[in-house]
Design a protein around this motif. Structure first.
Motif, short mmCIF file in Angstrom:
data_model
loop_
_atom_site.label_atom_id
_atom_site.label_comp_id
_atom_site.label_asym_id
_atom_site.label_seq_id
_atom_site.Cartn_x
_atom_site.Cartn_y
_atom_site.Cartn_z
N UNK A 1 0.80 -1.23 0.00
CA UNK A 1 0.00 0.00 0.00
C UNK A 1 0.83 1.28 0.00
N UNK A 2 2.12 1.19 0.33
CA UNK A 2 2.97 2.37 0.36
C UNK A 2 3.21 2.85 1.78
N UNK A 3 4.21 3.70 1.93
CA UNK A 3 4.57 4.21 3.24
C UNK A 3 3.47 5.09 3.84
N UNK A 4 2.92 5.95 3.02
CA UNK A 4 1.97 6.94 3.57
C UNK A 4 0.74 6.28 4.19
N UNK A 5 0.01 5.42 3.46
CA UNK A 5 -1.15 4.78 4.09
C UNK A 5 -0.78 3.92 5.29
N UNK A 6 0.38 3.25 5.22
CA UNK A 6 0.76 2.37 6.32
C UNK A 6 1.02 3.16 7.59
N UNK A 7 1.81 4.22 7.50
CA UNK A 7 2.11 5.01 8.69
C UNK A 7 0.90 5.82 9.14
N UNK A 8 0.07 6.24 8.21
CA UNK A 8 -1.17 6.92 8.60
C UNK A 8 -2.05 5.96 9.40
N UNK A 9 -2.11 4.70 8.97
CA UNK A 9 -2.89 3.71 9.72
C UNK A 9 -2.32 3.51 11.12
N UNK A 10 -0.98 3.51 11.24
CA UNK A 10 -0.37 3.38 12.55
C UNK A 10 -0.75 4.51 13.49
N UNK A 11 -0.74 5.74 12.97
CA UNK A 11 -1.10 6.89 13.80
C UNK A 11 -2.58 6.88 14.16
#
Length: 242
Positions: free
Chosen positions: A82-92
């Motif tokens: 999915x890419x870095x942005x969606x993954x880290x956004x999901x983490x936050x």
């Protein structure tokens, strides 16, 4: 040969550490870890005071650690797909939004309050697993290899300061201001950095020399043939593997 004849090598500029992606990753990690540590000691205390006792307090820590361990090995695949942005956004999001769930426990009987708190801990643990793995991997990839040690050291400071400051701060706020204010604060510090997610690279790319680097962060998200090739490579290779 005289001294004047000895060739002098021109000084070469060192690659920068504080790139846009690196600074953005530091901001996101700082917010996520601050939220984590604000409630790390206070959610067990809250559970114990709302009918859970010592057993309930222990369950909150166990629920968070369990989901953290479950998500850590899955995070590289998520980032590659999915890419870095969606993954880290999901983490936050998983770290921030569940911080508000214990507010609902105040209106519930003791028998129902503990499951709500455990759910919040489990969801926050999933967010922690994502942030720890993806944050460290992306930080290492956003700087040149010869400066990677320095970059990881600075990143360690960024995620270590919340541990020193927010653990005692969370307990102080809970005792002197109230749990409600603390839960809202933990949600805010995790959710506000979402505004900076656009500064992260989207996927990984493999250059002509075979070096794995994050994709350009100009906002094009890999438009064109090079971007498409980068996305395919990222999906095949994963976050940590070549």
């Amino acid at each position: 040969m005289s001294v004047q004849d000895v060739p002098v090598r021109p000084a070469t500029a060192r690659p920068p550490i504080l790139t846009r992606a690196y600074v953005t990753m530091g901001v996101l990690s700082f917010g996520g870890m601050a939220s984590c540590y604000l409630l790390m000691s206070t959610l067990p205390l809250y559970a114990a005071r709302h009918g859970g006792g010592g057993f309930g307090a222990g369950l909150t820590t166990g629920a968070m650690m369990l989901t953290t361990l479950l998500l850590e090995p899955l995070t590289p695949r998520m980032a590659s797909r999915y890419g870095y942005r969606p993954t880290l956004a999901a983490g936050l999001l998983l770290m921030g939004l569940p911080s508000l769930l214990p507010l609902a426990a105040d209106a519930l009987p003791a028998a129902s309050a503990l499951p709500v708190v455990l759910l919040a801990c489990a969801l926050r643990g999933a967010g922690l697993g994502i942030l720890v793995v993806a944050g460290t991997a992306l930080t290492a990839e956003t700087v040149a290899p010869e400066r990677r040690g320095e970059a990881l050291g600075l990143y360690g400071v960024a995620v270590g300061v919340p541990a020193l400051a927010c653990l005692p701060l969370g307990l102080w706020v809970a005792e002197h201001v109230g749990f409600g204010v603390l839960f809202v604060a933990a949600a805010v510090v995790a959710l506000v950095p979402l505004a900076a997610v656009g500064g992260l690279p989207a996927v990984r790319r493999v250059t002509a020399s075979g070096t794995v680097t994050p994709e350009d962060t100009t906002g094009t998200d890999g438009a064109g043939a090079d971007g498409a090739a980068g996305r395919r490579t990222a999906r095949r290779g994963g976050l940590l593997g070549a």
